[in-house]
Write an enzyme that holds these catalytic residues in place. Structure first.
Site, PDB file in Angstrom:
ATOM      1  N   ASP A 429       0.850  -1.191   0.000  1.00 42.19           N
ATOM      2  CA  ASP A 429       0.000   0.000   0.000  1.00 42.19           C
ATOM      3  C   ASP A 429       0.887   1.244   0.000  1.00 42.19           C
ATOM      4  O   ASP A 429       2.103   1.142   0.152  1.00 42.19           O
ATOM      5  CB  ASP A 429      -0.888  -0.059   1.265  1.00 42.19           C
ATOM      6  CG  ASP A 429      -1.920   1.049   1.299  1.00 42.19           C
ATOM      7  OD1 ASP A 429      -2.278   1.558   0.223  1.00 42.19           O
ATOM      8  OD2 ASP A 429      -2.364   1.396   2.412  1.00 42.19           O
ATOM      9  N   GLU A 432       2.490   4.952  -4.063  1.00 42.67           N
ATOM     10  CA  GLU A 432       2.448   5.877  -5.221  1.00 42.67           C
ATOM     11  C   GLU A 432       3.779   6.593  -5.440  1.00 42.67           C
ATOM     12  O   GLU A 432       4.057   6.892  -6.617  1.00 42.67           O
ATOM     13  CB  GLU A 432       1.314   6.895  -5.025  1.00 42.67           C
ATOM     14  CG  GLU A 432      -0.066   6.286  -5.085  1.00 42.67           C
ATOM     15  CD  GLU A 432      -0.406   5.360  -3.905  1.00 42.67           C
ATOM     16  OE1 GLU A 432       0.087   5.631  -2.811  1.00 42.67           O
ATOM     17  OE2 GLU A 432      -1.126   4.382  -4.122  1.00 42.67           O
ATOM     18  N   ASP A 505      -9.001   3.972  -1.898  1.00 41.74           N
ATOM     19  CA  ASP A 505      -9.905   4.419  -0.830  1.00 41.74           C
ATOM     20  C   ASP A 505     -11.194   5.011  -1.373  1.00 41.74           C
ATOM     21  O   ASP A 505     -11.380   6.238  -1.416  1.00 41.74           O
ATOM     22  CB  ASP A 505      -9.184   5.430   0.070  1.00 41.74           C
ATOM     23  CG  ASP A 505      -7.997   4.792   0.779  1.00 41.74           C
ATOM     24  OD1 ASP A 505      -7.910   3.543   0.798  1.00 41.74           O
ATOM     25  OD2 ASP A 505      -7.148   5.545   1.294  1.00 41.74           O
TER      26      ASP A 505
HETATM   27  C1  GLC Z   1      -4.590   3.368   2.997  1.00 40.41           C
HETATM   28  C2  GLC Z   1      -5.127   2.180   2.211  1.00 40.41           C
HETATM   29  C3  GLC Z   1      -6.160   1.454   3.020  1.00 40.41           C
HETATM   30  C4  GLC Z   1      -5.547   1.021   4.350  1.00 40.41           C
HETATM   31  C5  GLC Z   1      -4.998   2.237   5.092  1.00 40.41           C
HETATM   32  C6  GLC Z   1      -4.252   1.837   6.361  1.00 40.41           C
HETATM   33  O1  GLC Z   1      -5.572   4.320   3.164  1.00 40.41           O
HETATM   34  O2  GLC Z   1      -5.627   2.560   0.950  1.00 40.41           O
HETATM   35  O3  GLC Z   1      -6.653   0.352   2.300  1.00 40.41           O
HETATM   36  O4  GLC Z   1      -6.496   0.375   5.130  1.00 40.41           O
HETATM   37  O5  GLC Z   1      -4.104   2.940   4.259  1.00 40.41           O
HETATM   38  O6  GLC Z   1      -3.213   0.985   6.084  1.00 40.41           O
END
Ligand code: GLC
Length: 820
Positions: A429, A432, A505
């Site tokens: 995650d 980017e 998200d």
């Molecule tokens: C980001 C991710 C989400 C995750 C969060 C905490 O917002 O997109 O899916 O739960 O981080 O890790």
């Protein structure tokens, strides 16, 4: 006209790739006279050279290389000052493209480079490039000569390409855009961005997939612009008769991909950039995620509730709170004192555990990952050599340079401890990369770029892809013959070779449910079939109806994962009580029944490059009205679905493409080619099966491999036309399929008003453990008198009042004749 013969003359020898950090690789292009910085357009072609299937044309200053990659793919590159950049791509995979024949013809006005499928024409007077189908249809033509503008601040050039746009032409793909499916009339940017609670039309989002499709009068082509810099698209906005793409640096370097069928353009793009590997079968089951399930007791309680309530589920996720102060590759000892034991208990009840790993490594001299990264110089640095530091979940962080092969190798090895604890999959995650406050890295951060050094301007869009590549390759190495499972947020073209993706998200609204549908179809035709959305919406609160409708769509997204933010109420399939819980169960069970069908669709993606989700416009590109349809899509070859995307609706319109379709629930027969109003009570959604399809179904299991199969149900729907279905089987978890240890079966059917014949052929070296097919045949237009299997009449069959025929055969049957 001067004809040079040696291509090497045109390429600067100093462009050779070198590992030596101090050696210059790119000469600055000489600027002889200093004038105002303006856009420069290619001028008349003055000379050319040919070298096999490569042709280089020059207007005296700039050069354009046109190379034939395959009968249907032609590559175009432009070097503003005549020096091509080193030829390196993160997107491409090695592939044996077929070139049958290339012809080169020069006439008074043009140069023509032809394959048996397509001709590329270059006009002499103004250097305009066009592509023509072999039947003479003009697919694409430059609206202006390719152009460029010096970027004085950063060096290099902004590079531009503009193509004429016809009034009947529409545009598709480009990855994960949160907007209408048809991109005509949109301007879009590719620059990977962390977009919490993104809105409809917000742009850019998390991924950069510089590949679009043009569809005009049934003729389709694609443009893949393999440039990692910030890239812009204008689909007939600035001018109704022009579409353009341009990048803030790098080379104008695009692949024209011929169709003319839309599906073939997508297939050929996948030949260039690769497909997903076969996923482990469990990864196609239902996944339950939450930010975050902790402590260990909570994780167990959620998993046990799935089993108690008999709602199938294969994977549970641990979000950031499982770590010690969000330090990657550590465990929070208070919440998870004995991870190995927890994961083994979860495994005992059929749960795989997927853990999150982000790129930010906490600056902490007592933390082994930071110490190793620091000691080995693996972290990114700014232009003046300061470390790239920024705040993410752990606080102050540094970030590995995943574009450095040594860093990827190191990173891959870091997973050993998590694997030892029993972790089954990894979720990458924030890649980017996301940085709190500033959004991402500043442009001046330096990257290795696999020894083709560059700033963050060049590496930003591939950073996430290289991170998940490092993760995937590391897991593959450590797990040996076991298929890794990875999921990533950011990506660039080719990311599908290493990971599944989710759309980030999103928000718990009906508008987002609609976007989820469109975005998954878009990702699928952009080469990323293994995609899904946060079921229920990440932020905000869905009600039971919205959650249930989202589960229904989720059955038909290749990745089926429910996820929610930490500040929302609990979000499991039972959280909304009845009737929602039972309906969610029914649909998750449907997903499990369809697993062998979905697995076969993945095989067709992997082997034949077909997208798993296919929008209606891909099924029937000739119908102009279909250019605007975005709700219905085909899931694999034979199932067409149309999710319900509004609250409180008792029915909805569904367009069925031409041909015969059967309602999956009622077996009612439809003659397609028009819209129908289908009733949509909450416990149903429009699902149709193509006449002639054979769909394998498993019995409902609580998780993949819960029990040994004794038989597979083979449901077949009558058709008068000959129809074929592919069924694929293999070990499910290892790489034996790459050594041809798999079984690919083709079921061919055809019917008349007094007979229906099903034939099965098989190839491959895998033998499934089950022995029997339980056949169910629907839609027979006659009363059954005889069922003959491989020449022998069988007496045991049932034929009910609704004309549904059931009987059993061995899994090896060759021919079944059903006679009136
Ligand atoms: C980001 C991710 C989400 C995750 C969060 C905490 O917002 O997109 O899916 O739960 O981080 O890790």
């Amino acid at each position: 006209m001067e004809n040079l013969t040696n291509l090497d003359l045109m390429i600067d020898p100093s462009l050779k790739v070198s590992d030596d950090n101090n050696e210059e690789k790119f000469l600055n292009n000489p600027i002889v006279t200093v004038g105002p910085v303006t856009k420069q357009y290619l001028k008349a072609v003055k000379s050319y050279i040919t070298d096999g299937n490569r042709f280089v044309f020059s207007d005296g200053a700039s050069k354009v290389q046109v190379s034939v990659i395959s009968d249907e793919i032609i590559r175009v590159r432009m070097a503003p000052q005549g020096t091509f950049l080193a030829d390196f791509s993160y997107a491409l995979q090695p592939y044996d493209h077929v070139i049958t024949e290339v012809k080169f013809i020069e006439n008074d006005l043009q140069y023509l480079i032809s394959t048996p499928k397509v001709t590329c024409a270059i006009t002499k007077a103004d250097f305009l490039i066009s592509f023509i189908d072999r039947d003479g249809f003009l697919m694409s033509s430059d609206a202006k000569p390719m152009h460029y503008e010096e970027n004085v601040q950063f060096g290099g050039y902004y590079i531009y390409c503009s193509k004429t746009c016809q009034t009947t032409e529409d545009f598709y793909a480009l990855g994960d855009k949160a907007t209408e499916f048809n991109l005509r009339g949109k301007r879009m940017v590719l620059w990977n961005t962390d977009t919490y609670a993104f809105a409809k039309n917000q742009d850019p989002l998390y991924r950069s997939i510089p590949f679009y499709l043009s569809l005009n009068k049934g003729y389709c082509y694609g443009i893949f612009h393999d440039n990692t810099f910030k890239t812009h698209y204008d689909f007939a906005v600035e001018s109704m008769d022009c579409t353009s793409f341009w990048s803030d640096g790098g080379e104008l370097n695009y692949y024209y991909i011929h169709g003319p069928q839309m599906v073939d353009v997508v297939r050929r793009y996948s030949m260039l950039t690769g497909t997903h590997q076969m996923p482990p079968m469990w990864a196609l089951g239902f996944h339950q995620c939450r930010w975050s399930y902790y402590p260990d007791k909570k994780v167990k309680q959620v998993a046990n509730t799935f089993r108690e309530k008999k709602i199938p589920c294969d994977a549970i996720y641990l979000d950031i709170d499982y770590m010690n102060g969000y330090r990657c590759f550590t465990w929070n000892e208070r919440y998870f004192p004995d991870p190995k034991n927890l994961l083994s208990e979860l495994n005992d009840i059929g749960f795989k555990t997927v853990v999150i790993i982000d790129p930010g490594i906490k600056v902490d001299e007592n933390y082994w990952v930071f110490k190793e990264g620091k000691a080995n110089n693996y972290f990114c640095r700014r232009c003046d050599d300061y470390f790239m530091e920024g705040n993410v979940w752990p606080g102050r962080c540094q970030f590995p340079d995943f574009t450095n092969p040594k860093v990827r190798e190191w990173w891959g090895g870091l997973f050993q401890g998590l694997l030892d604890a029993g972790v089954d999959g990894v979720w990458n995650d924030m890649n980017e990369p996301a940085v709190f406050g500033s959004g991402s890295f500043p442009d001046d951060v330096r990257h290795n770029f696999d020894h083709h050094r560059g700033s963050h301007r060049k590496a930003h869009n591939v950073y996430g892809m290289q991170m998940v590549r490092a993760t995937y390759e590391g897991l593959q190495k450590l797990q040996k013959n076991k298929r890794p499972f990875t999921i990533t947020r950011a990506g660039y073209s080719g990311v599908q070779r290493y990971s599944s993706v989710w759309t980030g998200d999103n928000v718990a609204t009906w508008e987002h449910l609609k976007l989820a549908n469109v975005m998954c179809q878009r990702l699928s035709i952009s080469g990323i079939s293994f995609c899904g959305t946060d079921i229920g919406g990440f932020t905000g609160e869905p009600d039971g109806e919205l959650f249930t409708r989202w589960i229904q769509l989720g059955v038909f997204t290749p990745l089926m994962r429910a996820h929610s933010a930490g500040d929302t109420r609990e979000r499991e399939p039972w959280s909304f009580g009845e009737p929602f819980e039972s309906i969610c169960r029914k649909f998750i069970e449907l997903r499990y029944k369809l697993l062998p069908y979905l697995y076969s669709a993945f095989w067709q993606h992997y082997k034949y490059h077909l997208p798993v989700l296919r929008p209606v416009v891909m099924l029937e590109p000739n119908e102009h009205i279909n250019h605007f349809r975005e709700d219905e899509f085909s899931f694999g070859d034979s199932i067409l679905v149309c999710p319900v995307l509004q609250p409180g609706v008792a029915n909805r319109k569904v367009y069925l493409p031409k041909g015969t379709w059967y309602d999956y629930w009622t077996n009612h027969k439809y003659k397609g080619g028009k819209e129908f109003v289908i009733s949509t009570p909450l416990d149903s959604m429009p699902i149709f099966v193509k006449g002639g399809a054979s769909i394998p179904e498993y019995p409902v299991m609580q998780h993949v491999n819960e029990f040994e199969l004794e038989s597979v149900t083979l449901k077949t729907w009558f058709s008068e036309m000959e129809e074929k279905s592919i069924i694929y089987e293999d070990h499910g978890e290892n790489f034996a399929y790459k050594l041809d240890i798999y079984l690919e079966k083709t079921i061919t059917v055809r019917g008349t008003n007094g007979s229906f014949v099903m034939e099965q052929t098989m190839h491959g070296m895998y033998t499934p453990r089950y022995e029997k097919y339980e056949h169910i045949v629907y839609g027979l237009p006659f009363k059954v008198k005889k069922v003959i299997v491989d020449g022998k009449e069988i007496k045991k069959y049932s034929f009910d009042t609704t004309n549904v025929l059931s009987f059993t055969t061995t899994k090896q049957f060759k021919k079944i004749e059903i006679l009136a």
